[in-house]
Write a protein that holds these residues in place. Structure first.
Motif, PDB file in Angstrom:
ATOM      1  N   GLN A 111      41.527   4.867  65.763  1.00 39.22           N
ATOM      2  CA  GLN A 111      42.325   5.536  66.796  1.00 39.22           C
ATOM      3  C   GLN A 111      43.419   6.453  66.212  1.00 39.22           C
ATOM      4  O   GLN A 111      44.606   6.281  66.490  1.00 39.22           O
ATOM      5  N   PRO A 112      43.061   7.466  65.430  1.00 38.46           N
ATOM      6  CA  PRO A 112      44.083   8.283  64.777  1.00 38.46           C
ATOM      7  C   PRO A 112      44.717   9.363  65.652  1.00 38.46           C
ATOM      8  O   PRO A 112      45.670  10.018  65.215  1.00 38.46           O
ATOM      9  N   LEU A 113      44.224   9.579  66.872  1.00 39.54           N
ATOM     10  CA  LEU A 113      44.779  10.641  67.704  1.00 39.54           C
ATOM     11  C   LEU A 113      46.211  10.324  68.121  1.00 39.54           C
ATOM     12  O   LEU A 113      46.529   9.194  68.503  1.00 39.54           O
ATOM     13  N   ARG A 114      47.073  11.346  68.055  1.00 39.03           N
ATOM     14  CA  ARG A 114      48.450  11.242  68.540  1.00 39.03           C
ATOM     15  C   ARG A 114      48.697  12.411  69.484  1.00 39.03           C
ATOM     16  O   ARG A 114      48.076  13.470  69.358  1.00 39.03           O
ATOM     17  N   LEU A 170      52.617  21.157  82.087  1.00 38.01           N
ATOM     18  CA  LEU A 170      52.594  20.187  80.992  1.00 38.01           C
ATOM     19  C   LEU A 170      51.730  20.745  79.874  1.00 38.01           C
ATOM     20  O   LEU A 170      50.657  21.304  80.132  1.00 38.01           O
ATOM     21  N   THR A 171      52.200  20.607  78.665  1.00 39.72           N
ATOM     22  CA  THR A 171      51.416  21.005  77.493  1.00 39.72           C
ATOM     23  C   THR A 171      51.414  19.842  76.515  1.00 39.72           C
ATOM     24  O   THR A 171      52.449  19.216  76.279  1.00 39.72           O
ATOM     25  N   VAL A 172      50.243  19.551  75.964  1.00 41.08           N
ATOM     26  CA  VAL A 172      50.096  18.426  75.046  1.00 41.08           C
ATOM     27  C   VAL A 172      49.572  18.944  73.714  1.00 41.08           C
ATOM     28  O   VAL A 172      48.549  19.637  73.668  1.00 41.08           O
ATOM     29  N   VAL A 173      50.279  18.620  72.651  1.00 40.77           N
ATOM     30  CA  VAL A 173      49.791  18.900  71.303  1.00 40.77           C
ATOM     31  C   VAL A 173      49.055  17.660  70.826  1.00 40.77           C
ATOM     32  O   VAL A 173      49.652  16.585  70.693  1.00 40.77           O
ATOM     33  N   LEU A 174      47.766  17.783  70.606  1.00 39.76           N
ATOM     34  CA  LEU A 174      46.956  16.670  70.120  1.00 39.76           C
ATOM     35  C   LEU A 174      46.830  16.784  68.612  1.00 39.76           C
ATOM     36  O   LEU A 174      46.468  17.841  68.086  1.00 39.76           O
ATOM     37  N   ALA A 175      47.141  15.700  67.935  1.00 40.81           N
ATOM     38  CA  ALA A 175      47.225  15.720  66.474  1.00 40.81           C
ATOM     39  C   ALA A 175      46.541  14.504  65.873  1.00 40.81           C
ATOM     40  O   ALA A 175      46.338  13.482  66.540  1.00 40.81           O
ATOM     41  N   ALA A 176      46.191  14.633  64.603  1.00 38.54           N
ATOM     42  CA  ALA A 176      45.617  13.524  63.842  1.00 38.54           C
ATOM     43  C   ALA A 176      46.708  12.911  62.971  1.00 38.54           C
ATOM     44  O   ALA A 176      47.430  13.630  62.276  1.00 38.54           O
ATOM     45  N   ASP A 177      46.823  11.605  63.027  1.00 43.11           N
ATOM     46  CA  ASP A 177      47.802  10.885  62.214  1.00 43.11           C
ATOM     47  C   ASP A 177      47.161  10.507  60.882  1.00 43.11           C
ATOM     48  O   ASP A 177      46.290   9.641  60.825  1.00 43.11           O
ATOM     49  N   VAL A 178      47.594  11.153  59.811  1.00 43.25           N
ATOM     50  CA  VAL A 178      47.036  10.886  58.489  1.00 43.25           C
ATOM     51  C   VAL A 178      47.375   9.470  58.028  1.00 43.25           C
ATOM     52  O   VAL A 178      46.653   8.879  57.227  1.00 43.25           O
ATOM     53  N   ASP A 179      48.432   8.898  58.563  1.00 44.03           N
ATOM     54  CA  ASP A 179      48.813   7.527  58.209  1.00 44.03           C
ATOM     55  C   ASP A 179      48.291   6.505  59.218  1.00 44.03           C
ATOM     56  O   ASP A 179      48.889   5.451  59.435  1.00 44.03           O
ATOM     57  N   PHE A 180      47.158   6.827  59.841  1.00 51.16           N
ATOM     58  CA  PHE A 180      46.541   5.914  60.809  1.00 51.16           C
ATOM     59  C   PHE A 180      46.273   4.539  60.214  1.00 51.16           C
ATOM     60  O   PHE A 180      46.261   3.526  60.923  1.00 51.16           O
ATOM     61  N   HIS A 181      46.048   4.492  58.904  1.00 46.61           N
ATOM     62  CA  HIS A 181      45.651   3.228  58.268  1.00 46.61           C
ATOM     63  C   HIS A 181      46.734   2.163  58.345  1.00 46.61           C
ATOM     64  O   HIS A 181      46.439   0.971  58.202  1.00 46.61           O
ATOM     65  N   GLU A 182      47.974   2.569  58.594  1.00 51.00           N
ATOM     66  CA  GLU A 182      49.047   1.586  58.709  1.00 51.00           C
ATOM     67  C   GLU A 182      48.830   0.656  59.902  1.00 51.00           C
ATOM     68  O   GLU A 182      49.351  -0.460  59.928  1.00 51.00           O
ATOM     69  N   ASN A 183      48.067   1.111  60.899  1.00 48.57           N
ATOM     70  CA  ASN A 183      47.817   0.300  62.091  1.00 48.57           C
ATOM     71  C   ASN A 183      46.548  -0.540  61.999  1.00 48.57           C
ATOM     72  O   ASN A 183      46.238  -1.282  62.938  1.00 48.57           O
ATOM     73  N   GLU A 222      40.643  14.020  56.172  1.00 51.91           N
ATOM     74  CA  GLU A 222      39.340  14.352  56.749  1.00 51.91           C
ATOM     75  C   GLU A 222      38.890  13.292  57.741  1.00 51.91           C
ATOM     76  O   GLU A 222      38.360  13.608  58.813  1.00 51.91           O
ATOM     77  N   PHE A 223      39.091  12.040  57.410  1.00 55.65           N
ATOM     78  CA  PHE A 223      38.703  10.936  58.290  1.00 55.65           C
ATOM     79  C   PHE A 223      39.461  11.005  59.607  1.00 55.65           C
ATOM     80  O   PHE A 223      38.879  10.870  60.691  1.00 55.65           O
ATOM     81  N   SER A 224      40.763  11.225  59.526  1.00 56.57           N
ATOM     82  CA  SER A 224      41.580  11.252  60.746  1.00 56.57           C
ATOM     83  C   SER A 224      41.234  12.451  61.613  1.00 56.57           C
ATOM     84  O   SER A 224      41.226  12.358  62.850  1.00 56.57           O
TER      85      SER A 224
END
Length: 204
Positions: free
Chosen positions: A58-61, A91-104, A127-129
């Protein structure tokens, strides 16, 4: 060759839901001033969170921009053709990948928390995120449609500029900017053709 009626009947959800989420859904380029509520945003996320991701990472932020002040920080980084509609959207949403997803990982993959150790290489995590976040982006757009709203996803922006502006203290990497709201005046471009089944699908 199946008929349209046969195709709709082959799906589990009724035709009106199919149309809402897919056939009649369009990318909006103008929006009304009707606000998007916090309850709607939370309801959209409650659908999006069930998107499949590798090892449930679940890396999406999502960065939700509501105020004029927040939009003013974003607009200089948008492509010229995307600025006016972004400024006008409720409303505007910036969708981003969290490179530190592995912490969760110990939380989201509790039966194998040691998997976190497999992600020590940051470039590999980038790349994975990105790949897994883009899967979730697709679900986000469907979630917006399920809320009876229109989505205007855009990749025409300076991603590095957005990251520097909003994510300097995070390992988030912006992927897509999405305007969200009720369609405004003349919101749609002409419908463009889609490729046929035979052009896309090969069966072995």
């Amino acid at each position: 060759m199946t008929t349209f009626a046969e195709q709709t009947e082959a799906l589990q959800v009724p035709a009106d839901v199919q149309n809402l989420l897919f056939r009649e859904a369009r990318t909006a380029n103008s929006f009304s001033s009707e606000p998007v509520t916090e309850e709607q945003v939370r309801a959209i996320y409650d659908l999006v969170k069930w998107a499949p991701t590798s090892m449930n990472t679940q890396p999406l932020r999502a960065l939700v921009l509501r105020t004029a002040e927040a939009k003013a920080r974003l607009l200089p980084h948008m492509a010229p053709g995307n600025r006016d509609k972004t400024e006008a959207a409720p409303l505007t949403v910036v969708l981003a990948a969290d490179v530190d997803f592995h912490e969760n990982i110990p939380q989201v993959f509790p039966h194998a928390p040691q998997v976190k150790d497999n992600f020590s290489d940051e470039q590999g995590r980038v790349e994975f995120s990105k790949l897994n976040s883009l899967l979730q982006v697709g679900y986000f757009i469907i979630g917006v449609r399920a809320a009876g709203l229109a989505a205007g996803p855009m990749t025409g922006f300076d991603a590095q500029g957005v990251d520097d502006e909003f994510f300097a203290d995070k390992k988030w990497r912006s992927l897509v900017v999405v305007n969200v709201g009720k369609p405004g005046e003349n919101p749609w471009f002409d419908r463009l053709p889609r490729l046929d089944f035979e052009q896309v699908v090969e069966t072995l």
